[in-house]
Motif scaffolding. Sequence first.
Motif, mmCIF file in Angstrom:
data_model
loop_
_atom_site.group_PDB
_atom_site.id
_atom_site.type_symbol
_atom_site.label_atom_id
_atom_site.label_comp_id
_atom_site.label_asym_id
_atom_site.label_seq_id
_atom_site.Cartn_x
_atom_site.Cartn_y
_atom_site.Cartn_z
ATOM 1 N N GLY A 153 0.822 -1.211 0.000
ATOM 2 C CA GLY A 153 0.000 0.000 0.000
ATOM 3 C C GLY A 153 0.855 1.259 0.000
ATOM 4 N N ALA A 154 0.257 2.330 0.466
ATOM 5 C CA ALA A 154 0.938 3.626 0.438
ATOM 6 C C ALA A 154 1.860 3.837 1.635
ATOM 7 C CB ALA A 154 -0.086 4.746 0.383
ATOM 8 N N LEU A 155 1.662 3.073 2.689
ATOM 9 C CA LEU A 155 2.472 3.266 3.890
ATOM 10 C C LEU A 155 3.720 2.387 3.834
ATOM 11 C CD1 LEU A 155 2.538 4.865 6.479
ATOM 12 C CD2 LEU A 155 1.359 2.995 7.608
ATOM 13 N N VAL A 170 7.173 7.154 3.454
ATOM 14 C CA VAL A 170 7.342 7.870 4.719
ATOM 15 C C VAL A 170 8.571 8.772 4.657
ATOM 16 C CG1 VAL A 170 7.856 7.579 7.173
ATOM 17 C CG2 VAL A 170 6.099 6.179 6.103
ATOM 18 N N GLY A 171 9.669 8.266 4.109
ATOM 19 C CA GLY A 171 10.878 9.077 3.981
ATOM 20 C C GLY A 171 10.690 10.269 3.059
ATOM 21 N N LEU A 172 10.081 10.037 1.909
ATOM 22 C CA LEU A 172 9.836 11.136 0.972
ATOM 23 C C LEU A 172 8.806 12.114 1.524
ATOM 24 C CD1 LEU A 172 9.836 9.205 -2.416
ATOM 25 C CD2 LEU A 172 11.630 10.674 -1.499
ATOM 26 N N GLY A 173 7.814 11.601 2.236
ATOM 27 C CA GLY A 173 6.834 12.487 2.865
ATOM 28 C C GLY A 173 7.450 13.346 3.958
ATOM 29 N N GLY A 174 8.350 12.764 4.740
ATOM 30 C CA GLY A 174 9.054 13.545 5.760
ATOM 31 C C GLY A 174 9.935 14.619 5.157
ATOM 32 N N PHE A 175 10.635 14.261 4.088
ATOM 33 C CA PHE A 175 11.468 15.242 3.385
ATOM 34 C C PHE A 175 10.606 16.365 2.815
ATOM 35 C CE2 PHE A 175 13.807 16.476 -0.581
ATOM 36 C CZ PHE A 175 14.849 17.148 0.060
ATOM 37 N N VAL A 190 -0.422 7.734 -2.514
ATOM 38 C CA VAL A 190 -0.444 6.747 -3.591
ATOM 39 C C VAL A 190 0.696 5.733 -3.355
ATOM 40 C CG1 VAL A 190 -0.178 6.455 -6.081
ATOM 41 C CG2 VAL A 190 -1.355 8.444 -5.197
ATOM 42 N N PRO A 191 0.435 4.458 -3.549
ATOM 43 C CA PRO A 191 1.508 3.472 -3.399
ATOM 44 C C PRO A 191 2.633 3.753 -4.403
ATOM 45 C CG PRO A 191 -0.618 2.374 -3.511
ATOM 46 C CD PRO A 191 -0.863 3.809 -3.818
#
Length: 114
Positions: A44-46, A51-56, A110-111
């Motif tokens: 899935g998306a998680l 997570v790394g790209l979202g944090g960045f 999105v995955p």
Amino acid sequence: MERLNFTHPIHLAVGLTLWSVWFVAVYSGLSVACAVTPPPPEAGALTLLNVGLGGFTLVCAAGLVLLAWGCCRTAKQHQGRQRFHAVVSGWLYLFSAFGVAFAGLPIIGVPPCL
């Protein structure tokens, strides 16, 4: 070396430059990670990649908002051309922060490697 004040004209280009560097780094990093070791589609998306790209993305957007806030504070202390540079730079930083957040939303929802 003395730091550049927010009234310096270079800040007119820095916000959009930071956005473009973020865009290239995130999406090329995503492409390389998907080519080297793609996460399983059933994850899935998680995933750790998202997570790394979202944090960045979050750090970059927050940094751009802080730069916009600094420009706003500096604009209140100046007049004329210096105020103009600070106000326009602040809006460009804020525009870039919204661009990072808007382009970063698919990374979170999105995955990867579809």
